[in-house]
Design a protein around this motif. Structure first.
Motif, PDB file in Angstrom:
ATOM      1  N   LEU A   1       0.833  -1.205   0.000  1.00 48.42           N
ATOM      2  CA  LEU A   1       0.000   0.000   0.000  1.00 48.42           C
ATOM      3  C   LEU A   1       0.865   1.252   0.000  1.00 48.42           C
ATOM      4  O   LEU A   1       0.624   2.193  -0.778  1.00 48.42           O
ATOM      5  CB  LEU A   1      -0.926  -0.009   1.218  1.00 48.42           C
ATOM      6  N   ILE A   2       1.888   1.273   0.863  1.00 54.13           N
ATOM      7  CA  ILE A   2       2.807   2.414   0.934  1.00 54.13           C
ATOM      8  C   ILE A   2       3.524   2.611  -0.395  1.00 54.13           C
ATOM      9  O   ILE A   2       3.684   3.734  -0.878  1.00 54.13           O
ATOM     10  CB  ILE A   2       3.821   2.221   2.083  1.00 54.13           C
TER      11      ILE A   2
ATOM     12  N   GLY B   1      16.415  13.348  10.681  1.00 53.14           N
ATOM     13  CA  GLY B   1      16.187  12.764  12.002  1.00 53.14           C
ATOM     14  C   GLY B   1      16.377  11.254  11.995  1.00 53.14           C
ATOM     15  O   GLY B   1      17.072  10.695  12.852  1.00 53.14           O
ATOM     16  N   THR B   2      15.781  10.576  11.019  1.00 55.02           N
ATOM     17  CA  THR B   2      15.913   9.123  10.935  1.00 55.02           C
ATOM     18  C   THR B   2      17.322   8.707  10.519  1.00 55.02           C
ATOM     19  O   THR B   2      17.851   7.698  11.004  1.00 55.02           O
ATOM     20  CB  THR B   2      14.895   8.542   9.942  1.00 55.02           C
TER      21      THR B   2
ATOM     22  N   SER C   1      15.070   2.317   9.604  1.00 55.21           N
ATOM     23  CA  SER C   1      15.407   2.074   8.202  1.00 55.21           C
ATOM     24  C   SER C   1      14.153   1.955   7.341  1.00 55.21           C
ATOM     25  O   SER C   1      14.109   2.459   6.218  1.00 55.21           O
ATOM     26  CB  SER C   1      16.252   0.804   8.067  1.00 55.21           C
ATOM     27  N   VAL C   2      13.134   1.283   7.865  1.00 54.76           N
ATOM     28  CA  VAL C   2      11.853   1.197   7.155  1.00 54.76           C
ATOM     29  C   VAL C   2      11.295   2.593   6.918  1.00 54.76           C
ATOM     30  O   VAL C   2      10.782   2.907   5.846  1.00 54.76           O
ATOM     31  CB  VAL C   2      10.836   0.347   7.958  1.00 54.76           C
ATOM     32  N   PHE C   3      11.458   3.443   7.931  1.00 55.50           N
ATOM     33  CA  PHE C   3      10.898   4.789   7.842  1.00 55.50           C
ATOM     34  C   PHE C   3      11.541   5.589   6.716  1.00 55.50           C
ATOM     35  O   PHE C   3      10.848   6.194   5.896  1.00 55.50           O
ATOM     36  CB  PHE C   3      11.063   5.516   9.184  1.00 55.50           C
TER      37      PHE C   3
ATOM     38  N   VAL D   1       8.857   4.610   3.999  1.00 61.58           N
ATOM     39  CA  VAL D   1       7.787   5.535   4.396  1.00 61.58           C
ATOM     40  C   VAL D   1       8.031   6.961   3.889  1.00 61.58           C
ATOM     41  O   VAL D   1       7.119   7.602   3.349  1.00 61.58           O
ATOM     42  CB  VAL D   1       7.602   5.533   5.932  1.00 61.58           C
ATOM     43  N   ILE D   2       9.263   7.476   4.045  1.00 66.32           N
ATOM     44  CA  ILE D   2       9.549   8.858   3.641  1.00 66.32           C
ATOM     45  C   ILE D   2       9.279   9.118   2.160  1.00 66.32           C
ATOM     46  O   ILE D   2       8.717  10.166   1.803  1.00 66.32           O
ATOM     47  CB  ILE D   2      10.992   9.253   4.024  1.00 66.32           C
TER      48      ILE D   2
END
Length: 317
Positions: free
Chosen positions: A33-34, A253-254, A275-277, A281-282
């Motif tokens: 979905l992402i 930040g991540t 790492s997923v973020f 995600v980003i």
């Protein structure tokens, strides 16, 4: 760790994010979905900016390339992650692993300097508005973009050359869901001290130079805004920078949480979440941040859609 003969077993094995089949299925649906939102969002952003003449400005020129980098990020990391979540093999070839790592470093370094270029663009727009068209010329924009990609290419090439000098004979299991530099270095059975120093120097230069440029730009912007007497002028200036500042905060930040922290605080679970973020995600968040908070992009979208509808009606008559 079991012994690994790289000639008999030339593939790496990615540990992944979860062990249970239920969790893997849930993560695969979420990441799919992402991924779809990320691809559609970034492609949509590129198309809207290209099709609407009012968005042919330096800020949106940079934003087009940011969407391109995020789209590339998604395609480098997410498809293989989805494949590993949905299959039992979880293997990746030696060449495939190093190719993924090469483009991951290239895109990450290029995005660092692209965000710095966008910060400089906002600095000129707010601190020197009358000189903005002269300073942010088409030539300078192309130089900044070319420089971002060139630095990304240099960082990834140095990283690849350093990593290719290592021998991997301890294990072929990578404690991560994609081929990142640190987990692969951990598999080396040769001394990695010199390699780590070279990689750290180039990565540190990229991170600190871009972050310093962004920080100096926003300090100057803040000082300029505080000198403004008009409340509406202050609000307009803040709204101009809000989207970019939010994107920078999330990205850096991540990155800092993952790479610039003591080894004692290392946690595989927390590092994988971070790492997923920033890898999955980003790339989805950026088009949302820059479109939902930006009236110009939303108005441009409606203009493009209205133009398409009108063209379709004329052709059907």
């Amino acid at each position: 760790m079991r012994a690994w003969n790289s000639t008999k077993d030339p593939d790496f094995v990615l540990m992944g994010l979860a062990d249970s089949a239920e969790m893997q299925l849930a993560l695969s649906l979420l990441f799919l979905l992402i991924y779809l939102i990320s691809v559609l969002g970034n492609l949509g952003m590129i198309m809207v900016i290209r099709l609407d003449l009012q968005l042919h400005t330096p800020m949106y020129f940079f934003l087009t390339h940011l969407s391109f980098l995020d789209l590339s990020y998604s395609n480098v990391i997410t498809p293989k992650t989805l494949e590993n979540l949905l299959t039992s093999t979880k293997s990746i070839s030696f060449l495939g692993c190093f190719t993924q790592m090469y483009f991951f470093v290239l895109l990450g370094a290029a995005e660092c300097f692209l965000l710095a270029s966008m910060a400089y663009d906002r600095y000129v727009a707010i601190c020197s508005p009358l000189r903005y068209p002269v300073i942010m010329s088409k030539q300078l924009c192309h130089v900044l973009i070319s420089g971002s990609y060139l630095i990304g290419f240099m960082d990834s090439s140095v990283n690849a050359v350093c990593m290719s000098r290592l021998k991997f004979c301890n294990s072929n299991v990578i404690s991560h869901f994609f081929c990142d530099t640190t987990p692969i270095l951990a598999l080396s059975c040769t001394d990695i001290y010199e390699v780590q120093i070279v990689i750290f120097m180039f990565a540190g230069f990229t991170l600190m130079t871009s972050l310093t440029t962004i920080s100096m730009s926003y300090v100057s912007i803040l000082l300029t805004i505080l000198k403004m007497k008009s409340t509406s002028g202050k609000q307009k200036a803040f709204s101009t920078c809000a989207s970019h500042l939010l994107g920078v905060t999330v990205f850096y930040g991540t990155m800092i949480f993952t790479y610039l922290k003591p080894k004692k605080s290392y946690s595989l679970g927390k590092d994988q979440v971070a790492s997923v973020f920033y890898t999955i995600v980003i790339p989805m968040l950026n088009p949302l941040i820059y479109s939902l908070r930006n009236k110009e992009v939303k108005n441009a979208f409606f203009r493009v859609m209205q133009k398409r509808v009108s063209t379709g009606q004329l052709m059907s008559q």
